[in-house]
Design a protein around this motif. Structure first.
Motif, short mmCIF file in Angstrom:
data_model
loop_
_atom_site.label_atom_id
_atom_site.label_comp_id
_atom_site.label_asym_id
_atom_site.label_seq_id
_atom_site.Cartn_x
_atom_site.Cartn_y
_atom_site.Cartn_z
N ILE A 13 59.63 -4.68 -6.10
CA ILE A 13 58.57 -3.83 -5.54
C ILE A 13 58.99 -2.37 -5.62
N THR A 14 58.39 -1.66 -6.58
CA THR A 14 58.80 -0.27 -6.81
C THR A 14 57.65 0.72 -6.60
N THR A 15 56.43 0.21 -6.49
CA THR A 15 55.29 1.13 -6.38
C THR A 15 54.44 0.77 -5.16
N LYS A 16 53.59 1.70 -4.79
CA LYS A 16 52.70 1.47 -3.65
C LYS A 16 51.78 0.28 -3.94
N GLU A 17 51.29 0.17 -5.19
CA GLU A 17 50.37 -0.94 -5.53
C GLU A 17 51.06 -2.28 -5.30
N LEU A 18 52.31 -2.38 -5.80
CA LEU A 18 53.04 -3.65 -5.63
C LEU A 18 53.30 -3.92 -4.15
N ALA A 19 53.58 -2.84 -3.42
CA ALA A 19 53.85 -3.00 -1.98
C ALA A 19 52.58 -3.50 -1.27
N LEU A 20 51.43 -2.93 -1.62
CA LEU A 20 50.18 -3.35 -0.97
C LEU A 20 49.87 -4.82 -1.26
N LYS A 21 50.19 -5.23 -2.49
CA LYS A 21 49.97 -6.63 -2.86
C LYS A 21 50.89 -7.54 -2.01
N PHE A 22 52.15 -7.13 -1.88
CA PHE A 22 53.11 -7.88 -1.07
C PHE A 22 52.61 -7.96 0.39
N ILE A 23 52.13 -6.83 0.89
CA ILE A 23 51.66 -6.79 2.29
C ILE A 23 50.49 -7.76 2.49
N ASP A 24 49.55 -7.73 1.56
CA ASP A 24 48.40 -8.66 1.65
C ASP A 24 48.85 -10.11 1.69
N GLU A 25 49.77 -10.44 0.79
CA GLU A 25 50.28 -11.84 0.74
C GLU A 25 50.93 -12.21 2.06
N GLN A 26 51.78 -11.30 2.57
CA GLN A 26 52.53 -11.61 3.80
C GLN A 26 51.60 -11.70 5.01
N VAL A 27 50.60 -10.83 5.04
CA VAL A 27 49.63 -10.87 6.15
C VAL A 27 48.99 -12.26 6.20
N LYS A 28 48.59 -12.77 5.02
CA LYS A 28 47.98 -14.11 4.97
C LYS A 28 48.97 -15.17 5.43
N LEU A 29 50.19 -15.11 4.89
CA LEU A 29 51.19 -16.12 5.23
C LEU A 29 51.52 -16.13 6.72
N VAL A 30 51.67 -14.93 7.28
CA VAL A 30 52.01 -14.84 8.71
C VAL A 30 50.87 -15.41 9.55
N ARG A 31 49.64 -15.06 9.18
CA ARG A 31 48.49 -15.60 9.95
C ARG A 31 48.46 -17.12 9.88
N GLU A 32 48.71 -17.66 8.69
CA GLU A 32 48.74 -19.12 8.55
C GLU A 32 49.84 -19.73 9.40
N GLN A 33 50.99 -19.05 9.42
CA GLN A 33 52.14 -19.61 10.13
C GLN A 33 51.95 -19.57 11.65
N VAL A 34 51.51 -18.42 12.19
CA VAL A 34 51.54 -18.30 13.66
C VAL A 34 50.20 -18.63 14.32
#
Ligand code: XMP
Length: 333
Positions: A13-34
Protein backbone atom coordinates in the motif's frame (compact mmCIF):
# COMPACT_ATOMS: atom_id res chain seq x y z
CA UNK A 1 -4.48 -20.16 5.05
CA UNK A 2 -2.79 -18.89 8.21
CA UNK A 3 -4.23 -15.40 8.77
CA UNK A 4 -0.92 -14.29 10.28
CA UNK A 5 1.08 -14.71 7.09
CA UNK A 6 1.09 -11.97 4.51
CA UNK A 7 0.16 -13.49 1.13
CA UNK A 8 2.90 -13.00 -1.45
CA UNK A 9 0.40 -11.52 -3.87
CA UNK A 10 -0.68 -8.80 -1.41
CA UNK A 11 0.02 -5.46 -3.01
CA UNK A 12 2.14 -2.97 -1.08
CA UNK A 13 0.00 0.00 0.00
CA UNK A 14 1.87 3.03 -1.30
CA UNK A 15 -0.86 5.39 -2.51
CA UNK A 16 -4.02 6.97 -1.17
CA UNK A 17 -6.12 4.95 -3.69
CA UNK A 18 -4.68 1.66 -2.45
CA UNK A 19 -5.16 2.79 1.14
CA UNK A 20 -8.82 3.66 0.52
CA UNK A 21 -9.37 0.25 -1.04
CA UNK A 22 -7.76 -1.42 2.00
CA UNK A 23 -9.92 0.68 4.34
CA UNK A 24 -13.12 -0.32 2.51
CA UNK A 25 -12.20 -4.00 2.71
CA UNK A 26 -11.35 -3.78 6.41
CA UNK A 27 -14.50 -1.82 7.25
CA UNK A 28 -16.55 -4.66 5.71
CA UNK A 29 -14.54 -7.37 7.46
CA UNK A 30 -14.73 -5.68 10.85
CA UNK A 31 -18.50 -5.18 10.53
CA UNK A 32 -18.91 -8.85 9.62
CA UNK A 33 -16.74 -9.92 12.53
CA UNK A 34 -18.17 -7.81 15.37
CA UNK A 35 -21.77 -7.34 14.18
CA UNK A 36 -23.52 -5.21 16.87
CA UNK A 37 -21.12 -6.04 19.70
CA UNK A 38 -18.84 -3.70 21.66
CA UNK A 39 -15.10 -3.45 20.95
CA UNK A 40 -12.45 -2.19 23.34
CA UNK A 41 -9.14 -0.61 22.34
CA UNK A 42 -6.17 0.66 24.34
CA UNK A 43 -5.41 3.92 22.57
CA UNK A 44 -1.93 5.16 23.39
CA UNK A 45 -1.87 7.83 20.70
CA UNK A 46 0.94 6.02 18.88
CA UNK A 47 0.67 5.47 15.14
CA UNK A 48 -0.65 1.90 15.22
CA UNK A 49 -3.36 2.24 17.87
CA UNK A 50 -4.43 5.59 16.38
CA UNK A 51 -4.86 4.10 12.91
CA UNK A 52 -6.82 1.15 14.31
CA UNK A 53 -9.03 3.57 16.27
CA UNK A 54 -9.76 5.73 13.21
CA UNK A 55 -10.48 2.64 11.10
CA UNK A 56 -12.84 1.18 13.67
CA UNK A 57 -14.62 4.47 14.25
CA UNK A 58 -15.32 4.44 10.51
CA UNK A 59 -16.48 0.83 10.63
CA UNK A 60 -18.53 0.67 13.83
CA UNK A 61 -18.68 4.20 15.32
CA UNK A 62 -19.84 4.20 18.93
CA UNK A 63 -19.55 0.43 19.31
CA UNK A 64 -15.85 1.14 19.80
CA UNK A 65 -14.64 2.12 23.28
CA UNK A 66 -11.17 3.65 23.32
CA UNK A 67 -9.34 3.71 26.64
CA UNK A 68 -6.46 6.14 26.90
CA UNK A 69 -4.34 5.51 29.97
CA UNK A 70 -2.15 8.43 30.93
CA UNK A 71 0.60 6.80 32.99
CA UNK A 72 2.12 10.17 33.82
CA UNK A 73 5.07 9.34 31.59
CA UNK A 74 3.68 10.88 28.41
CA UNK A 75 5.38 13.69 26.56
CA UNK A 76 4.08 17.24 26.85
CA UNK A 77 0.54 17.64 25.41
CA UNK A 78 0.39 14.04 24.22
CA UNK A 79 -2.72 13.00 26.13
CA UNK A 80 -4.35 16.34 25.33
CA UNK A 81 -3.82 15.60 21.61
CA UNK A 82 -5.47 12.20 21.93
CA UNK A 83 -8.47 13.84 23.60
CA UNK A 84 -8.61 16.56 20.95
CA UNK A 85 -8.35 14.24 17.92
CA UNK A 86 -10.35 11.22 19.08
CA UNK A 87 -12.65 12.66 21.74
CA UNK A 88 -13.53 15.90 19.96
CA UNK A 89 -12.77 15.74 16.21
CA UNK A 90 -13.65 12.07 15.63
CA UNK A 91 -16.31 12.02 18.37
CA UNK A 92 -15.17 8.62 19.64
CA UNK A 93 -16.31 6.93 22.83
CA UNK A 94 -13.11 7.89 24.62
CA UNK A 95 -12.42 6.92 28.20
CA UNK A 96 -9.55 8.99 29.56
CA UNK A 97 -7.85 7.66 32.68
CA UNK A 98 -5.35 9.84 34.48
CA UNK A 99 -3.41 7.16 36.36
CA UNK A 100 -0.34 9.31 37.01
CA UNK A 101 -0.40 8.84 40.78
CA UNK A 102 -0.89 5.07 40.56
CA UNK A 103 2.18 4.70 38.34
CA UNK A 104 4.47 7.21 40.02
CA UNK A 105 3.68 5.88 43.50
CA UNK A 106 4.59 2.35 42.41
CA UNK A 107 7.77 3.56 40.71
CA UNK A 108 8.99 5.68 43.63
CA UNK A 109 12.50 4.60 44.62
CA UNK A 110 12.79 1.97 41.86
CA UNK A 111 16.00 2.50 39.89
CA UNK A 112 16.59 -0.76 38.00
CA UNK A 113 15.47 -0.27 34.36
CA UNK A 114 13.93 -3.69 33.73
CA UNK A 115 12.10 -3.53 37.04
CA UNK A 116 10.71 -0.12 36.03
CA UNK A 117 9.55 -1.60 32.69
CA UNK A 118 7.85 -4.51 34.45
CA UNK A 119 6.03 -2.24 36.91
CA UNK A 120 4.82 0.04 34.14
CA UNK A 121 3.68 -2.89 31.95
CA UNK A 122 1.88 -4.66 34.79
CA UNK A 123 0.17 -1.52 36.08
CA UNK A 124 -0.93 -0.67 32.58
CA UNK A 125 -2.76 -3.99 32.46
CA UNK A 126 -4.29 -3.36 35.89
CA UNK A 127 -5.63 0.06 34.91
CA UNK A 128 -6.89 -1.16 31.54
CA UNK A 129 -8.52 -4.24 33.10
CA UNK A 130 -10.28 -2.03 35.69
CA UNK A 131 -11.81 -0.01 32.87
CA UNK A 132 -12.69 -3.12 30.86
CA UNK A 133 -14.57 -4.60 33.83
CA UNK A 134 -16.61 -1.42 34.23
CA UNK A 135 -17.90 -1.74 30.65
CA UNK A 136 -20.46 -4.48 30.42
CA UNK A 137 -20.94 -6.68 27.39
CA UNK A 138 -17.66 -6.15 25.54
CA UNK A 139 -16.76 -9.19 23.42
CA UNK A 140 -13.90 -7.90 21.29
CA UNK A 141 -10.50 -6.38 21.90
CA UNK A 142 -8.92 -4.41 19.05
CA UNK A 143 -5.15 -4.27 18.82
CA UNK A 144 -2.67 -2.30 16.74
CA UNK A 145 -0.59 -5.37 15.94
CA UNK A 146 1.41 -4.84 12.74
CA UNK A 147 3.32 -7.30 10.57
CA UNK A 148 6.78 -6.66 12.10
CA UNK A 149 5.26 -7.61 15.52
CA UNK A 150 4.23 -10.96 14.06
CA UNK A 151 7.63 -11.50 12.41
CA UNK A 152 9.31 -10.51 15.68
CA UNK A 153 7.39 -13.11 17.66
CA UNK A 154 8.46 -15.79 15.13
CA UNK A 155 12.06 -14.68 15.65
CA UNK A 156 11.73 -14.67 19.42
CA UNK A 157 10.61 -18.26 19.28
CA UNK A 158 14.07 -19.00 17.79
CA UNK A 159 15.50 -16.99 20.68
CA UNK A 160 18.61 -14.87 21.28
CA UNK A 161 18.82 -13.30 24.72
CA UNK A 162 16.95 -9.99 24.63
CA UNK A 163 18.93 -6.87 25.56
CA UNK A 164 15.79 -5.25 26.94
CA UNK A 165 12.20 -6.34 27.38
CA UNK A 166 10.48 -4.19 24.77
CA UNK A 167 7.17 -5.97 25.07
CA UNK A 168 5.26 -3.46 27.05
CA UNK A 169 2.28 -5.37 28.28
CA UNK A 170 1.52 -8.94 29.17
CA UNK A 171 -1.80 -10.70 28.71
CA UNK A 172 -5.05 -9.64 30.32
CA UNK A 173 -6.25 -11.45 33.47
CA UNK A 174 -8.21 -14.69 33.01
CA UNK A 175 -11.61 -13.18 33.80
CA UNK A 176 -11.30 -10.95 30.74
CA UNK A 177 -11.63 -13.00 27.59
CA UNK A 178 -12.02 -11.25 24.28
CA UNK A 179 -11.86 -12.14 20.64
CA UNK A 180 -9.22 -10.13 18.83
CA UNK A 181 -9.78 -7.57 16.09
CA UNK A 182 -6.47 -6.82 14.35
CA UNK A 183 -7.21 -4.98 11.12
CA UNK A 184 -3.64 -3.85 10.34
CA UNK A 185 -1.77 -7.00 11.33
CA UNK A 186 -0.52 -7.69 7.80
CA UNK A 187 0.78 -4.16 7.19
CA UNK A 188 4.29 -2.78 7.42
CA UNK A 189 4.80 0.55 9.20
CA UNK A 190 5.05 2.64 6.02
CA UNK A 191 1.71 1.20 4.89
CA UNK A 192 0.11 1.94 8.25
CA UNK A 193 1.10 5.58 7.81
CA UNK A 194 -0.40 5.76 4.29
CA UNK A 195 -3.62 4.25 5.64
CA UNK A 196 -3.60 6.71 8.57
CA UNK A 197 -3.34 9.70 6.25
CA UNK A 198 -6.10 8.29 4.03
CA UNK A 199 -8.26 8.06 7.16
CA UNK A 200 -7.68 11.77 7.72
CA UNK A 201 -5.52 11.56 10.85
CA UNK A 202 -3.18 14.54 11.41
CA UNK A 203 0.17 14.24 9.61
CA UNK A 204 2.12 14.80 12.85
CA UNK A 205 0.30 11.88 14.50
CA UNK A 206 0.83 9.51 11.58
CA UNK A 207 4.49 10.39 11.07
CA UNK A 208 5.45 10.78 14.70
CA UNK A 209 8.72 9.26 15.83
CA UNK A 210 8.66 6.00 17.79
CA UNK A 211 8.04 6.43 21.50
CA UNK A 212 8.60 3.51 23.89
CA UNK A 213 5.68 2.07 25.85
CA UNK A 214 7.28 2.97 29.23
CA UNK A 215 7.49 6.51 27.87
CA UNK A 216 9.56 9.10 29.70
CA UNK A 217 9.97 6.49 32.44
CA UNK A 218 13.06 5.07 30.72
CA UNK A 219 14.44 8.55 30.03
CA UNK A 220 14.14 9.83 33.59
CA UNK A 221 17.12 7.64 34.49
CA UNK A 222 17.25 5.69 37.73
CA UNK A 223 14.56 6.27 40.34
CA UNK A 224 11.92 8.62 38.90
CA UNK A 225 11.07 11.77 40.80
CA UNK A 226 8.31 14.18 39.84
CA UNK A 227 10.56 17.23 39.66
CA UNK A 228 13.10 15.54 37.35
CA UNK A 229 10.27 14.06 35.28
CA UNK A 230 8.76 17.52 34.82
CA UNK A 231 12.15 18.93 33.82
CA UNK A 232 12.51 16.10 31.30
CA UNK A 233 9.05 16.74 29.83
CA UNK A 234 9.75 20.45 29.39
CA UNK A 235 13.25 19.94 27.95
CA UNK A 236 11.96 17.29 25.54
CA UNK A 237 9.22 19.65 24.36
CA UNK A 238 11.83 22.33 23.61
CA UNK A 239 13.99 19.84 21.70
CA UNK A 240 11.01 18.76 19.60
CA UNK A 241 9.92 22.35 18.97
CA UNK A 242 13.39 23.30 17.73
CA UNK A 243 13.64 20.17 15.58
CA UNK A 244 10.36 21.28 13.98
CA UNK A 245 11.64 24.83 13.52
CA UNK A 246 14.83 23.66 11.82
CA UNK A 247 13.12 20.97 9.70
CA UNK A 248 14.98 18.13 11.43
CA UNK A 249 11.78 16.39 12.56
CA UNK A 250 11.19 14.87 9.09
CA UNK A 251 14.85 13.89 8.71
CA UNK A 252 15.85 12.31 12.03
CA UNK A 253 14.42 8.91 13.00
CA UNK A 254 14.31 9.39 16.77
CA UNK A 255 15.33 12.28 19.02
CA UNK A 256 14.75 12.90 22.68
CA UNK A 257 16.19 14.02 26.00
CA UNK A 258 17.32 11.77 28.84
CA UNK A 259 18.10 13.10 32.31
CA UNK A 260 20.41 11.17 34.65
CA UNK A 261 20.10 11.24 38.40
CA UNK A 262 23.17 13.39 38.98
CA UNK A 263 23.68 17.05 39.66
CA UNK A 264 26.53 19.34 38.82
CA UNK A 265 27.41 22.79 40.03
CA UNK A 266 26.40 25.74 37.93
CA UNK A 267 25.75 29.44 38.32
CA UNK A 268 22.53 31.36 37.74
CA UNK A 269 21.75 34.96 38.72
CA UNK A 270 25.27 35.16 40.17
CA UNK A 271 24.49 32.39 42.63
CA UNK A 272 25.47 28.74 42.88
CA UNK A 273 22.88 26.67 40.99
CA UNK A 274 22.99 22.89 41.20
CA UNK A 275 21.11 21.15 38.47
CA UNK A 276 20.77 18.05 36.30
CA UNK A 277 22.27 17.71 32.83
CA UNK A 278 19.87 17.18 29.90
CA UNK A 279 21.30 14.71 27.40
CA UNK A 280 20.31 15.06 23.74
CA UNK A 281 20.05 11.84 21.75
CA UNK A 282 19.30 11.99 18.00
CA UNK A 283 19.75 8.88 15.91
CA UNK A 284 19.03 7.42 12.50
CA UNK A 285 18.32 3.79 11.80
CA UNK A 286 16.37 1.49 9.53
CA UNK A 287 15.26 -1.16 11.98
CA UNK A 288 16.36 0.08 15.45
CA UNK A 289 18.85 -2.83 15.66
CA UNK A 290 21.78 -0.52 14.90
CA UNK A 291 21.84 3.26 14.77
CA UNK A 292 24.04 6.15 13.70
CA UNK A 293 24.21 9.64 15.15
CA UNK A 294 22.55 12.58 13.45
CA UNK A 295 25.03 15.44 13.00
CA UNK A 296 22.92 18.25 14.43
CA UNK A 297 24.28 21.62 13.27
CA UNK A 298 26.00 23.64 15.99
CA UNK A 299 23.62 26.58 15.70
CA UNK A 300 20.72 24.24 16.47
CA UNK A 301 22.56 22.74 19.44
CA UNK A 302 23.35 26.22 20.76
CA UNK A 303 19.73 27.32 20.47
CA UNK A 304 18.45 24.19 22.22
CA UNK A 305 21.06 24.53 24.96
CA UNK A 306 20.25 28.19 25.54
CA UNK A 307 16.53 27.54 25.72
CA UNK A 308 16.68 24.47 27.95
CA UNK A 309 19.10 26.01 30.44
CA UNK A 310 17.14 29.23 30.68
CA UNK A 311 13.56 27.91 30.46
CA UNK A 312 13.63 24.62 32.36
CA UNK A 313 13.72 24.61 36.13
CA UNK A 314 16.43 22.32 37.49
CA UNK A 315 18.66 21.92 34.41
CA UNK A 316 22.02 23.65 34.22
CA UNK A 317 23.86 21.79 31.43
CA UNK A 318 23.08 20.23 28.06
CA UNK A 319 25.15 17.31 26.73
CA UNK A 320 25.09 15.68 23.30
CA UNK A 321 25.37 11.89 23.13
CA UNK A 322 27.62 10.84 20.20
CA UNK A 323 27.39 7.08 20.79
CA UNK A 324 26.16 4.87 17.94
CA UNK A 325 24.31 1.58 18.49
CA UNK A 326 26.11 -0.64 19.13
CA UNK A 327 27.68 0.06 21.58
CA UNK A 328 25.04 2.25 23.20
CA UNK A 329 21.40 1.25 22.87
CA UNK A 330 19.05 3.94 21.57
CA UNK A 331 17.39 4.54 24.92
CA UNK A 332 19.65 4.98 27.93
CA UNK A 333 17.80 2.35 29.93
P1 XMP B 1 16.98 0.31 22.25
O1 XMP B 1 17.09 1.23 23.43
O2 XMP B 1 16.74 -1.12 22.63
O3 XMP B 1 15.70 0.81 21.47
O4 XMP B 1 18.15 0.44 21.31
C1 XMP B 1 15.28 0.38 20.20
C2 XMP B 1 13.93 1.00 19.90
O5 XMP B 1 12.97 0.45 20.79
C3 XMP B 1 12.41 1.48 21.60
N1 XMP B 1 12.28 0.92 22.96
C4 XMP B 1 11.12 0.47 23.47
N2 XMP B 1 9.89 0.42 22.92
N3 XMP B 1 9.08 -0.51 24.94
C5 XMP B 1 8.87 -0.05 23.67
O6 XMP B 1 7.73 -0.06 23.19
C6 XMP B 1 10.28 -0.50 25.56
O7 XMP B 1 10.43 -0.91 26.71
C7 XMP B 1 11.36 0.01 24.77
N4 XMP B 1 12.68 0.21 25.01
C8 XMP B 1 13.21 0.75 23.91
C9 XMP B 1 13.36 2.64 21.54
O8 XMP B 1 12.69 3.87 21.79
C10 XMP B 1 13.89 2.51 20.13
O9 XMP B 1 12.98 3.05 19.18
Amino acid sequence: MNGNVRPEAMERITTKELALKFIDEQVKLVREQVKDKKVLLALSGGVDSSVVAALLIKAIGKQLYCVHVNHGLMRKNESENVIEVFGKELDANLIYVDATDRFLNLLAGVSEPERKRKIIGAEFINVFADEARKLKGVEFLAQGTIYPDILESFKQAEGKKAVKSHHNVGGLPDDLKFQLVEPIKLLFKDEVRVVGEALGLPHAMVYRQPFPGPGLGVRCLGAITRDRLNALREADAILREEFDNFGLNEKVWQYFIAIPDIKSVGVRDESRYEGWPAIIRAINTKDAMSATIEEIPYNVLHKITARITSEVEGINRVLYDLTPKPVGTIEWE
